[in-house]
Design an enzyme around this catalytic site. Structure first.
Site, PDB file in Angstrom:
ATOM      1  N   ASN A   8       0.857  -1.181   0.000  1.00  0.00           N
ATOM      2  CA  ASN A   8       0.000   0.000   0.000  1.00  0.00           C
ATOM      3  C   ASN A   8       0.895   1.234   0.000  1.00  0.00           C
ATOM      4  O   ASN A   8       1.469   1.591   1.027  1.00  0.00           O
ATOM      5  CB  ASN A   8      -0.908  -0.012   1.234  1.00  0.00           C
ATOM      6  CG  ASN A   8      -1.759   1.239   1.349  1.00  0.00           C
ATOM      7  OD1 ASN A   8      -1.913   1.999   0.392  1.00  0.00           O
ATOM      8  ND2 ASN A   8      -2.325   1.463   2.527  1.00  0.00           N
ATOM      9  N   TRP A   9       1.003   1.874  -1.162  1.00  0.00           N
ATOM     10  CA  TRP A   9       1.887   3.035  -1.279  1.00  0.00           C
ATOM     11  C   TRP A   9       1.324   4.281  -0.608  1.00  0.00           C
ATOM     12  O   TRP A   9       2.038   5.263  -0.443  1.00  0.00           O
ATOM     13  CB  TRP A   9       2.133   3.344  -2.762  1.00  0.00           C
ATOM     14  CG  TRP A   9       3.064   2.397  -3.431  1.00  0.00           C
ATOM     15  CD1 TRP A   9       3.649   1.281  -2.898  1.00  0.00           C
ATOM     16  CD2 TRP A   9       3.530   2.477  -4.791  1.00  0.00           C
ATOM     17  NE1 TRP A   9       4.440   0.660  -3.829  1.00  0.00           N
ATOM     18  CE2 TRP A   9       4.388   1.377  -5.005  1.00  0.00           C
ATOM     19  CE3 TRP A   9       3.292   3.360  -5.835  1.00  0.00           C
ATOM     20  CZ2 TRP A   9       5.017   1.149  -6.222  1.00  0.00           C
ATOM     21  CZ3 TRP A   9       3.912   3.128  -7.051  1.00  0.00           C
ATOM     22  CH2 TRP A   9       4.774   2.042  -7.239  1.00  0.00           C
ATOM     23  N   LYS A  10       0.040   4.242  -0.253  1.00  0.00           N
ATOM     24  CA  LYS A  10      -0.608   5.412   0.352  1.00  0.00           C
ATOM     25  C   LYS A  10      -0.406   6.632  -0.563  1.00  0.00           C
ATOM     26  O   LYS A  10      -0.496   6.498  -1.780  1.00  0.00           O
ATOM     27  CB  LYS A  10      -0.097   5.626   1.772  1.00  0.00           C
ATOM     28  CG  LYS A  10      -0.270   4.357   2.636  1.00  0.00           C
ATOM     29  CD  LYS A  10       0.059   4.557   4.088  1.00  0.00           C
ATOM     30  CE  LYS A  10      -0.130   3.255   4.830  1.00  0.00           C
ATOM     31  NZ  LYS A  10       0.116   3.405   6.284  1.00  0.00           N
ATOM     32  N   HIS A  30      -9.506   1.203   5.263  1.00  0.00           N
ATOM     33  CA  HIS A  30      -8.224   1.340   5.958  1.00  0.00           C
ATOM     34  C   HIS A  30      -8.387   2.276   7.147  1.00  0.00           C
ATOM     35  O   HIS A  30      -9.180   3.216   7.110  1.00  0.00           O
ATOM     36  CB  HIS A  30      -7.177   1.884   4.987  1.00  0.00           C
ATOM     37  CG  HIS A  30      -5.779   1.792   5.509  1.00  0.00           C
ATOM     38  ND1 HIS A  30      -5.259   2.705   6.395  1.00  0.00           N
ATOM     39  CD2 HIS A  30      -4.785   0.896   5.265  1.00  0.00           C
ATOM     40  CE1 HIS A  30      -4.012   2.375   6.684  1.00  0.00           C
ATOM     41  NE2 HIS A  30      -3.702   1.288   6.003  1.00  0.00           N
ATOM     42  N   GLU A  48      -6.692   4.639   8.228  1.00  0.00           N
ATOM     43  CA  GLU A  48      -6.454   6.053   7.931  1.00  0.00           C
ATOM     44  C   GLU A  48      -7.669   6.688   7.274  1.00  0.00           C
ATOM     45  O   GLU A  48      -7.961   7.868   7.506  1.00  0.00           O
ATOM     46  CB  GLU A  48      -5.204   6.182   7.056  1.00  0.00           C
ATOM     47  CG  GLU A  48      -3.931   5.832   7.811  1.00  0.00           C
ATOM     48  CD  GLU A  48      -2.762   5.505   6.905  1.00  0.00           C
ATOM     49  OE1 GLU A  48      -1.694   5.172   7.450  1.00  0.00           O
ATOM     50  OE2 GLU A  48      -2.913   5.560   5.668  1.00  0.00           O
ATOM     51  N   GLU A  94      -5.225  -5.259  10.663  1.00  0.00           N
ATOM     52  CA  GLU A  94      -4.226  -4.225  10.882  1.00  0.00           C
ATOM     53  C   GLU A  94      -4.449  -3.569  12.244  1.00  0.00           C
ATOM     54  O   GLU A  94      -5.271  -2.651  12.363  1.00  0.00           O
ATOM     55  CB  GLU A  94      -4.302  -3.168   9.783  1.00  0.00           C
ATOM     56  CG  GLU A  94      -3.876  -3.662   8.420  1.00  0.00           C
ATOM     57  CD  GLU A  94      -3.473  -2.503   7.522  1.00  0.00           C
ATOM     58  OE1 GLU A  94      -2.359  -2.540   6.978  1.00  0.00           O
ATOM     59  OE2 GLU A  94      -4.272  -1.564   7.381  1.00  0.00           O
ATOM     60  N   GLY A 124       2.678   2.008  10.966  1.00  0.00           N
ATOM     61  CA  GLY A 124       3.595   3.124  10.823  1.00  0.00           C
ATOM     62  C   GLY A 124       4.286   3.535  12.105  1.00  0.00           C
ATOM     63  O   GLY A 124       4.926   4.585  12.164  1.00  0.00           O
ATOM     64  N   SER A 160       3.561  -2.411  10.296  1.00  0.00           N
ATOM     65  CA  SER A 160       5.024  -2.383  10.423  1.00  0.00           C
ATOM     66  C   SER A 160       5.664  -3.687   9.964  1.00  0.00           C
ATOM     67  O   SER A 160       6.596  -4.200  10.598  1.00  0.00           O
ATOM     68  CB  SER A 160       5.428  -2.049  11.866  1.00  0.00           C
ATOM     69  OG  SER A 160       5.005  -0.746  12.220  1.00  0.00           O
ATOM     70  N   GLY A 195       2.874  -1.279   4.324  1.00  0.00           N
ATOM     71  CA  GLY A 195       2.867   0.155   4.088  1.00  0.00           C
ATOM     72  C   GLY A 195       4.231   0.662   3.683  1.00  0.00           C
ATOM     73  O   GLY A 195       4.668   0.503   2.549  1.00  0.00           O
ATOM     74  N   GLY A 196       4.945   1.274   4.633  1.00  0.00           N
ATOM     75  CA  GLY A 196       6.209   1.943   4.334  1.00  0.00           C
ATOM     76  C   GLY A 196       7.232   1.085   3.623  1.00  0.00           C
ATOM     77  O   GLY A 196       7.928   1.552   2.715  1.00  0.00           O
TER      78      GLY A 196
END
Length: 254
Positions: free
Chosen positions: A9-11, A104, A106, A173, A179, A212, A233-234
């Site tokens: 997920n590049w967000k 999600h 966010e 999640e 994150g 993470s 994610g990251g």
């Protein structure tokens, strides 16, 4: 057999130029890093890139015949209309998108997403042949209060009304691990995911872990029998790191 789904997920990251460079480096790294050994029965392993709307067409074009699937990060429940800033299922299908993230944390935290709108988005995705990745998870406060299971079950009960469980992916999640660098212990993630699968009553439902995820912990995560992949994610922004995650080497379990 449940499929193995390794999704990035590049967000809100990467311009088209950056996406093109990522794909070039990722393709090389994916071929050069170790492959998944036969330590766990796997019917298939699908790599998915969930990218910003502006990158979708490019990434679909660049990944043709690569075996990599492309996902969006959201969709509206209506096919068209006066919904400024939104994108519809038919628009995603036209681009060649296969998956879409729904609910999600966010989106729930920053954009007012509720279980009701999550349900509407899930129905829209399935109506157009997209496979939704439904995100559920608890906050640190909810976990500390012993509400993990009841909170997640509530999200599922409200979000999955009328949804075809055979055309669905769930991603567990824990919000407190997204994150933050703090990862839910693999055994605990395995326990919660097992409870999710039991609660929805669909033995073949693929359920991912997200929070993470890194190259340094992917092997332990994927050694867990209930975990069918990860939503990253990251770490999915770095081609070599994500290639190592995609080519995880599941550790033997006791």
């Amino acid at each position: 057999m449940r499929p193995i789904l390794i999704a990035g997920n590049w967000k809100m990251h990467k311009t088209q130029a950056q996406a093109r460079e990522f794909l070039r480096e990722f393709g090389v790294a994916l071929q050069s890093s170790p492959s998944v050994p036969p330590t766990r029965t796997v019917s298939e392993r699908q790599v998915i890139l969930c990218v910003p709307f502006t990158d979708l067409a490019l990434v679909v074009e660049q990944t043709q015949r690569s075996g990599i699937a492309v996902g969006a990060q959201n969709l509206h429940w209506e096919d068209q209309g006066a919904f400024t800033g939104e994108i519809s299922g038919p628009m995603l299908v036209e681009l060649g998108v296969k998956y879409v993230i729904v609910g999600h944390s966010e989106r729930r935290q920053y954009f007012g997403e509720s279980d009701a709108t999550v349900n509407q988005r899930l129905m829209a995705a399935q109506r157009h042949g997209l496979i939704p990745i439904l995100c559920v998870g608890e906050s640190k406060q909810q976990r500390d209060q012993g509400l993990t299971e009841s909170w997640i079950f509530g999200q599922l009960d409200r979000g999955l009304v009328g949804i075809d469980l055979e055309r669905l992916v769930i991603a567990y999640e824990p919000i407190w691990a997204i994150g933050t660098g703090e990862t839910c212990a693999a055994q605990e993630a395995n326990r919660v995911i097992g409870l999710i699968r039991q609660h929805v009553g669909q033995a073949q439902l693929p359920i991912q872990y997200g929070g993470s995820v890194k190259a340094s912990n992917i092997d332990e995560i994927m050694a867990q029998p209930q975990i069918d992949g990860v939503l990253v994610g990251g770490a999915s922004l770095e081609p070599k790191e994500f290639a190592r995650i995609a080519n995880y080497q599941a550790l033997a379990t006791a």
